[in-house]
Scaffold this active site. Sequence first.
Site, PDB file in Angstrom:
ATOM      1  N   ASP A   1       0.877  -1.169   0.000  1.00 13.08           N
ATOM      2  CA  ASP A   1       0.000   0.000   0.000  1.00 13.08           C
ATOM      3  C   ASP A   1       0.924   1.232   0.000  1.00 13.08           C
ATOM      4  OD1 ASP A   1      -2.321   1.637   0.697  1.00 13.08           O
ATOM      5  OD2 ASP A   1      -1.476   1.680   2.710  1.00 13.08           O
TER       6      ASP A   1
ATOM      7  N   ASP B   1       0.016   5.175   1.088  1.00  7.70           N
ATOM      8  CA  ASP B   1      -0.096   6.128   2.203  1.00  7.70           C
ATOM      9  C   ASP B   1      -0.141   5.410   3.545  1.00  7.70           C
ATOM     10  OD1 ASP B   1      -0.624   9.016   1.122  1.00  7.70           O
ATOM     11  OD2 ASP B   1      -1.720   7.654  -0.201  1.00  7.70           O
TER      12      ASP B   1
ATOM     13  N   ASP C   1      -1.934  -0.338   5.772  1.00 11.52           N
ATOM     14  CA  ASP C   1      -2.301   0.252   7.069  1.00 11.52           C
ATOM     15  C   ASP C   1      -3.790   0.565   7.202  1.00 11.52           C
ATOM     16  OD1 ASP C   1      -2.266   2.368   5.151  1.00 11.52           O
ATOM     17  OD2 ASP C   1      -2.344   3.763   6.828  1.00 11.52           O
TER      18      ASP C   1
HETATM   19  O1  LIG Z   1      -4.507   3.048  -0.366  1.00 15.10           O
HETATM   20  P1  LIG Z   1      -3.597   4.155   0.068  1.00 15.10           P
HETATM   21  O2  LIG Z   1      -2.391   4.314  -0.787  1.00 15.10           O
HETATM   22  O3  LIG Z   1      -3.248   4.043   1.536  1.00 15.10           O
HETATM   23  O4  LIG Z   1      -4.462   5.488  -0.111  1.00 15.10           O
HETATM   24  C1  LIG Z   1      -5.546   5.774   0.792  1.00 15.10           C
HETATM   25  C2  LIG Z   1      -5.764   7.265   0.821  1.00 15.10           C
HETATM   26  O5  LIG Z   1      -4.490   7.838   1.111  1.00 15.10           O
HETATM   27  C3  LIG Z   1      -4.370   9.255   1.061  1.00 15.10           C
HETATM   28  O6  LIG Z   1      -4.981   9.811   2.216  1.00 15.10           O
HETATM   29  C4  LIG Z   1      -4.347   9.458   3.429  1.00 15.10           C
HETATM   30  O7  LIG Z   1      -3.000   9.983   3.439  1.00 15.10           O
HETATM   31  C5  LIG Z   1      -2.908  11.428   3.375  1.00 15.10           C
HETATM   32  C6  LIG Z   1      -1.436  11.794   3.301  1.00 15.10           C
HETATM   33  O8  LIG Z   1      -0.718  11.271   4.363  1.00 15.10           O
HETATM   34  C7  LIG Z   1      -3.603  12.033   4.612  1.00 15.10           C
HETATM   35  O9  LIG Z   1      -3.542  13.453   4.572  1.00 15.10           O
HETATM   36  C8  LIG Z   1      -5.060  11.560   4.643  1.00 15.10           C
HETATM   37  O10 LIG Z   1      -5.684  12.017   5.818  1.00 15.10           O
HETATM   38  C9  LIG Z   1      -5.133  10.034   4.601  1.00 15.10           C
HETATM   39  O11 LIG Z   1      -6.477   9.597   4.497  1.00 15.10           O
HETATM   40  C10 LIG Z   1      -4.938   9.806  -0.206  1.00 15.10           C
HETATM   41  O12 LIG Z   1      -4.882  11.214  -0.171  1.00 15.10           O
HETATM   42  C11 LIG Z   1      -6.342   9.296  -0.457  1.00 15.10           C
HETATM   43  O13 LIG Z   1      -6.831   9.781  -1.676  1.00 15.10           O
HETATM   44  C12 LIG Z   1      -6.267   7.781  -0.518  1.00 15.10           C
HETATM   45  O14 LIG Z   1      -7.549   7.246  -0.793  1.00 15.10           O
END
Ligand SMILES: O=P(O)(O)OC[C@H]1O[C@H](O[C@H]2O[C@H](CO)[C@@H](O)[C@H](O)[C@H]2O)[C@H](O)[C@@H](O)[C@@H]1O
Length: 389
Positions: A123, A125, A329
Amino acid sequence: MDMNSNNTPVLTDTAPITNSRLHVHSNLLPYSHTGATFPHGMLLNIPRKKTGILEDVFSCGWLDAMKSSSPPPKNKTKDVNHGFASSEADPYFNWLLKYPSALTSFDQITNYAKGKRIALFLDYDGTLSPIVDNPDCAFMSDNMRAAVKKVAEYFPTAIISGRSRDKVHEFVGLTELYYAGSHGMDIIGPVRQSLSVSHNHPNCIIKSTDKQGKKVNLFQPAAEFLPMINEVLKSLVECTKDIKGSKVENNKFCVSVHYRNVDEKSWSLVAQRVNDVLKGFPRLRLTHGRKVLEVRPVINWDKGKAVTFLLESLGLNNCDDVLPIYIGDDRTDEDAFKVLREGNKGYGILVSSAPKESNASYSLRDPSEVMEFLKSLVLWKQSPYKSHI
Ligand SMILES: O=P(O)(O)OC[C@H]1O[C@H](O[C@H]2O[C@H](CO)[C@@H](O)[C@H](O)[C@H]2O)[C@H](O)[C@@H](O)[C@@H]1O
């Protein structure tokens, strides 16, 4: 699952859905909709709730889910996050008994991997990059990039993210990986003639070439939802523009509504506005991420399906000598953990600094531990003393 005329996989469960992960009862998904038309049989038969006032988001548990969607900052969880958990009074210590650290259990994992080919799924983020306030600045460190690059030299490696595929590719910046964006609804994988998915979804696979001119398969099971996603994107931008701190992100086949920087007092307002917009889009559903509401098509496709698809594309599906490892995560990563756990196929590793229930088998505390784990895999593979080959 049914297929529509384009052979898109479609959820057709007509029983009321209470999705405990989403905490959203299906009766909050309305049935009137404007936009693309779908053949009979693929529409969900969902009873409609008439209220439309704040009770909606309170009664369906959105707010609870929003509050519990991301571990609080470290200073607020001092007891849990003070370093390595060491006492039985520590909830993290007890949680580690159920989800042992993949670092301390490294020998156990590699013992099991002896004689097997590891396939890695990562993954983005919260796994490769730390969670930060501004989603546009969730950069991966150069050290992490080097670790991912190195591990991909030894094991087939794919990134599976909720972000758009282009965006996550741009962040990771490595050409030697496979990428799946939009929670697995936009995959670039190697070309393989006899994919079972191509029998079921012939119109979802497009033969293409990547930026390096290499032949690839592009798999987009939600392609027909694109106009609808663009429509909902506009509505979500419009309806949240007066909520300070909110941010709407276009992830191509899904849309994220971030509330991390919104005052907690206004979270119910965010939830209500999103809920109201979704009333016009019964073919879309909502999932909860880390301080983010994620709007996506109602199709039977998720990160778990993406793992299976990529394994098959790589010629590694249903092989006894393959050990897939998925590190993530977020709640959406649970679909992938589940696929690996249920099929007894491989290991899910949950990245979390706070105890939570998971389908994963192991845990890592944060991205720095993920990097350590990736480096350990490389060292293990390079070791002349291991007896797995
Ligand atoms: O599947 P992933 O790669 O984990 O993506 C899931 C979402 O991740 C991002 O948002 C998350 O991370 C951001 C940066 O650290 C944070 O600001 C936010 O609060 C988190 O939810 C991304 O911006 C989303 O579009 C993804 O869906």
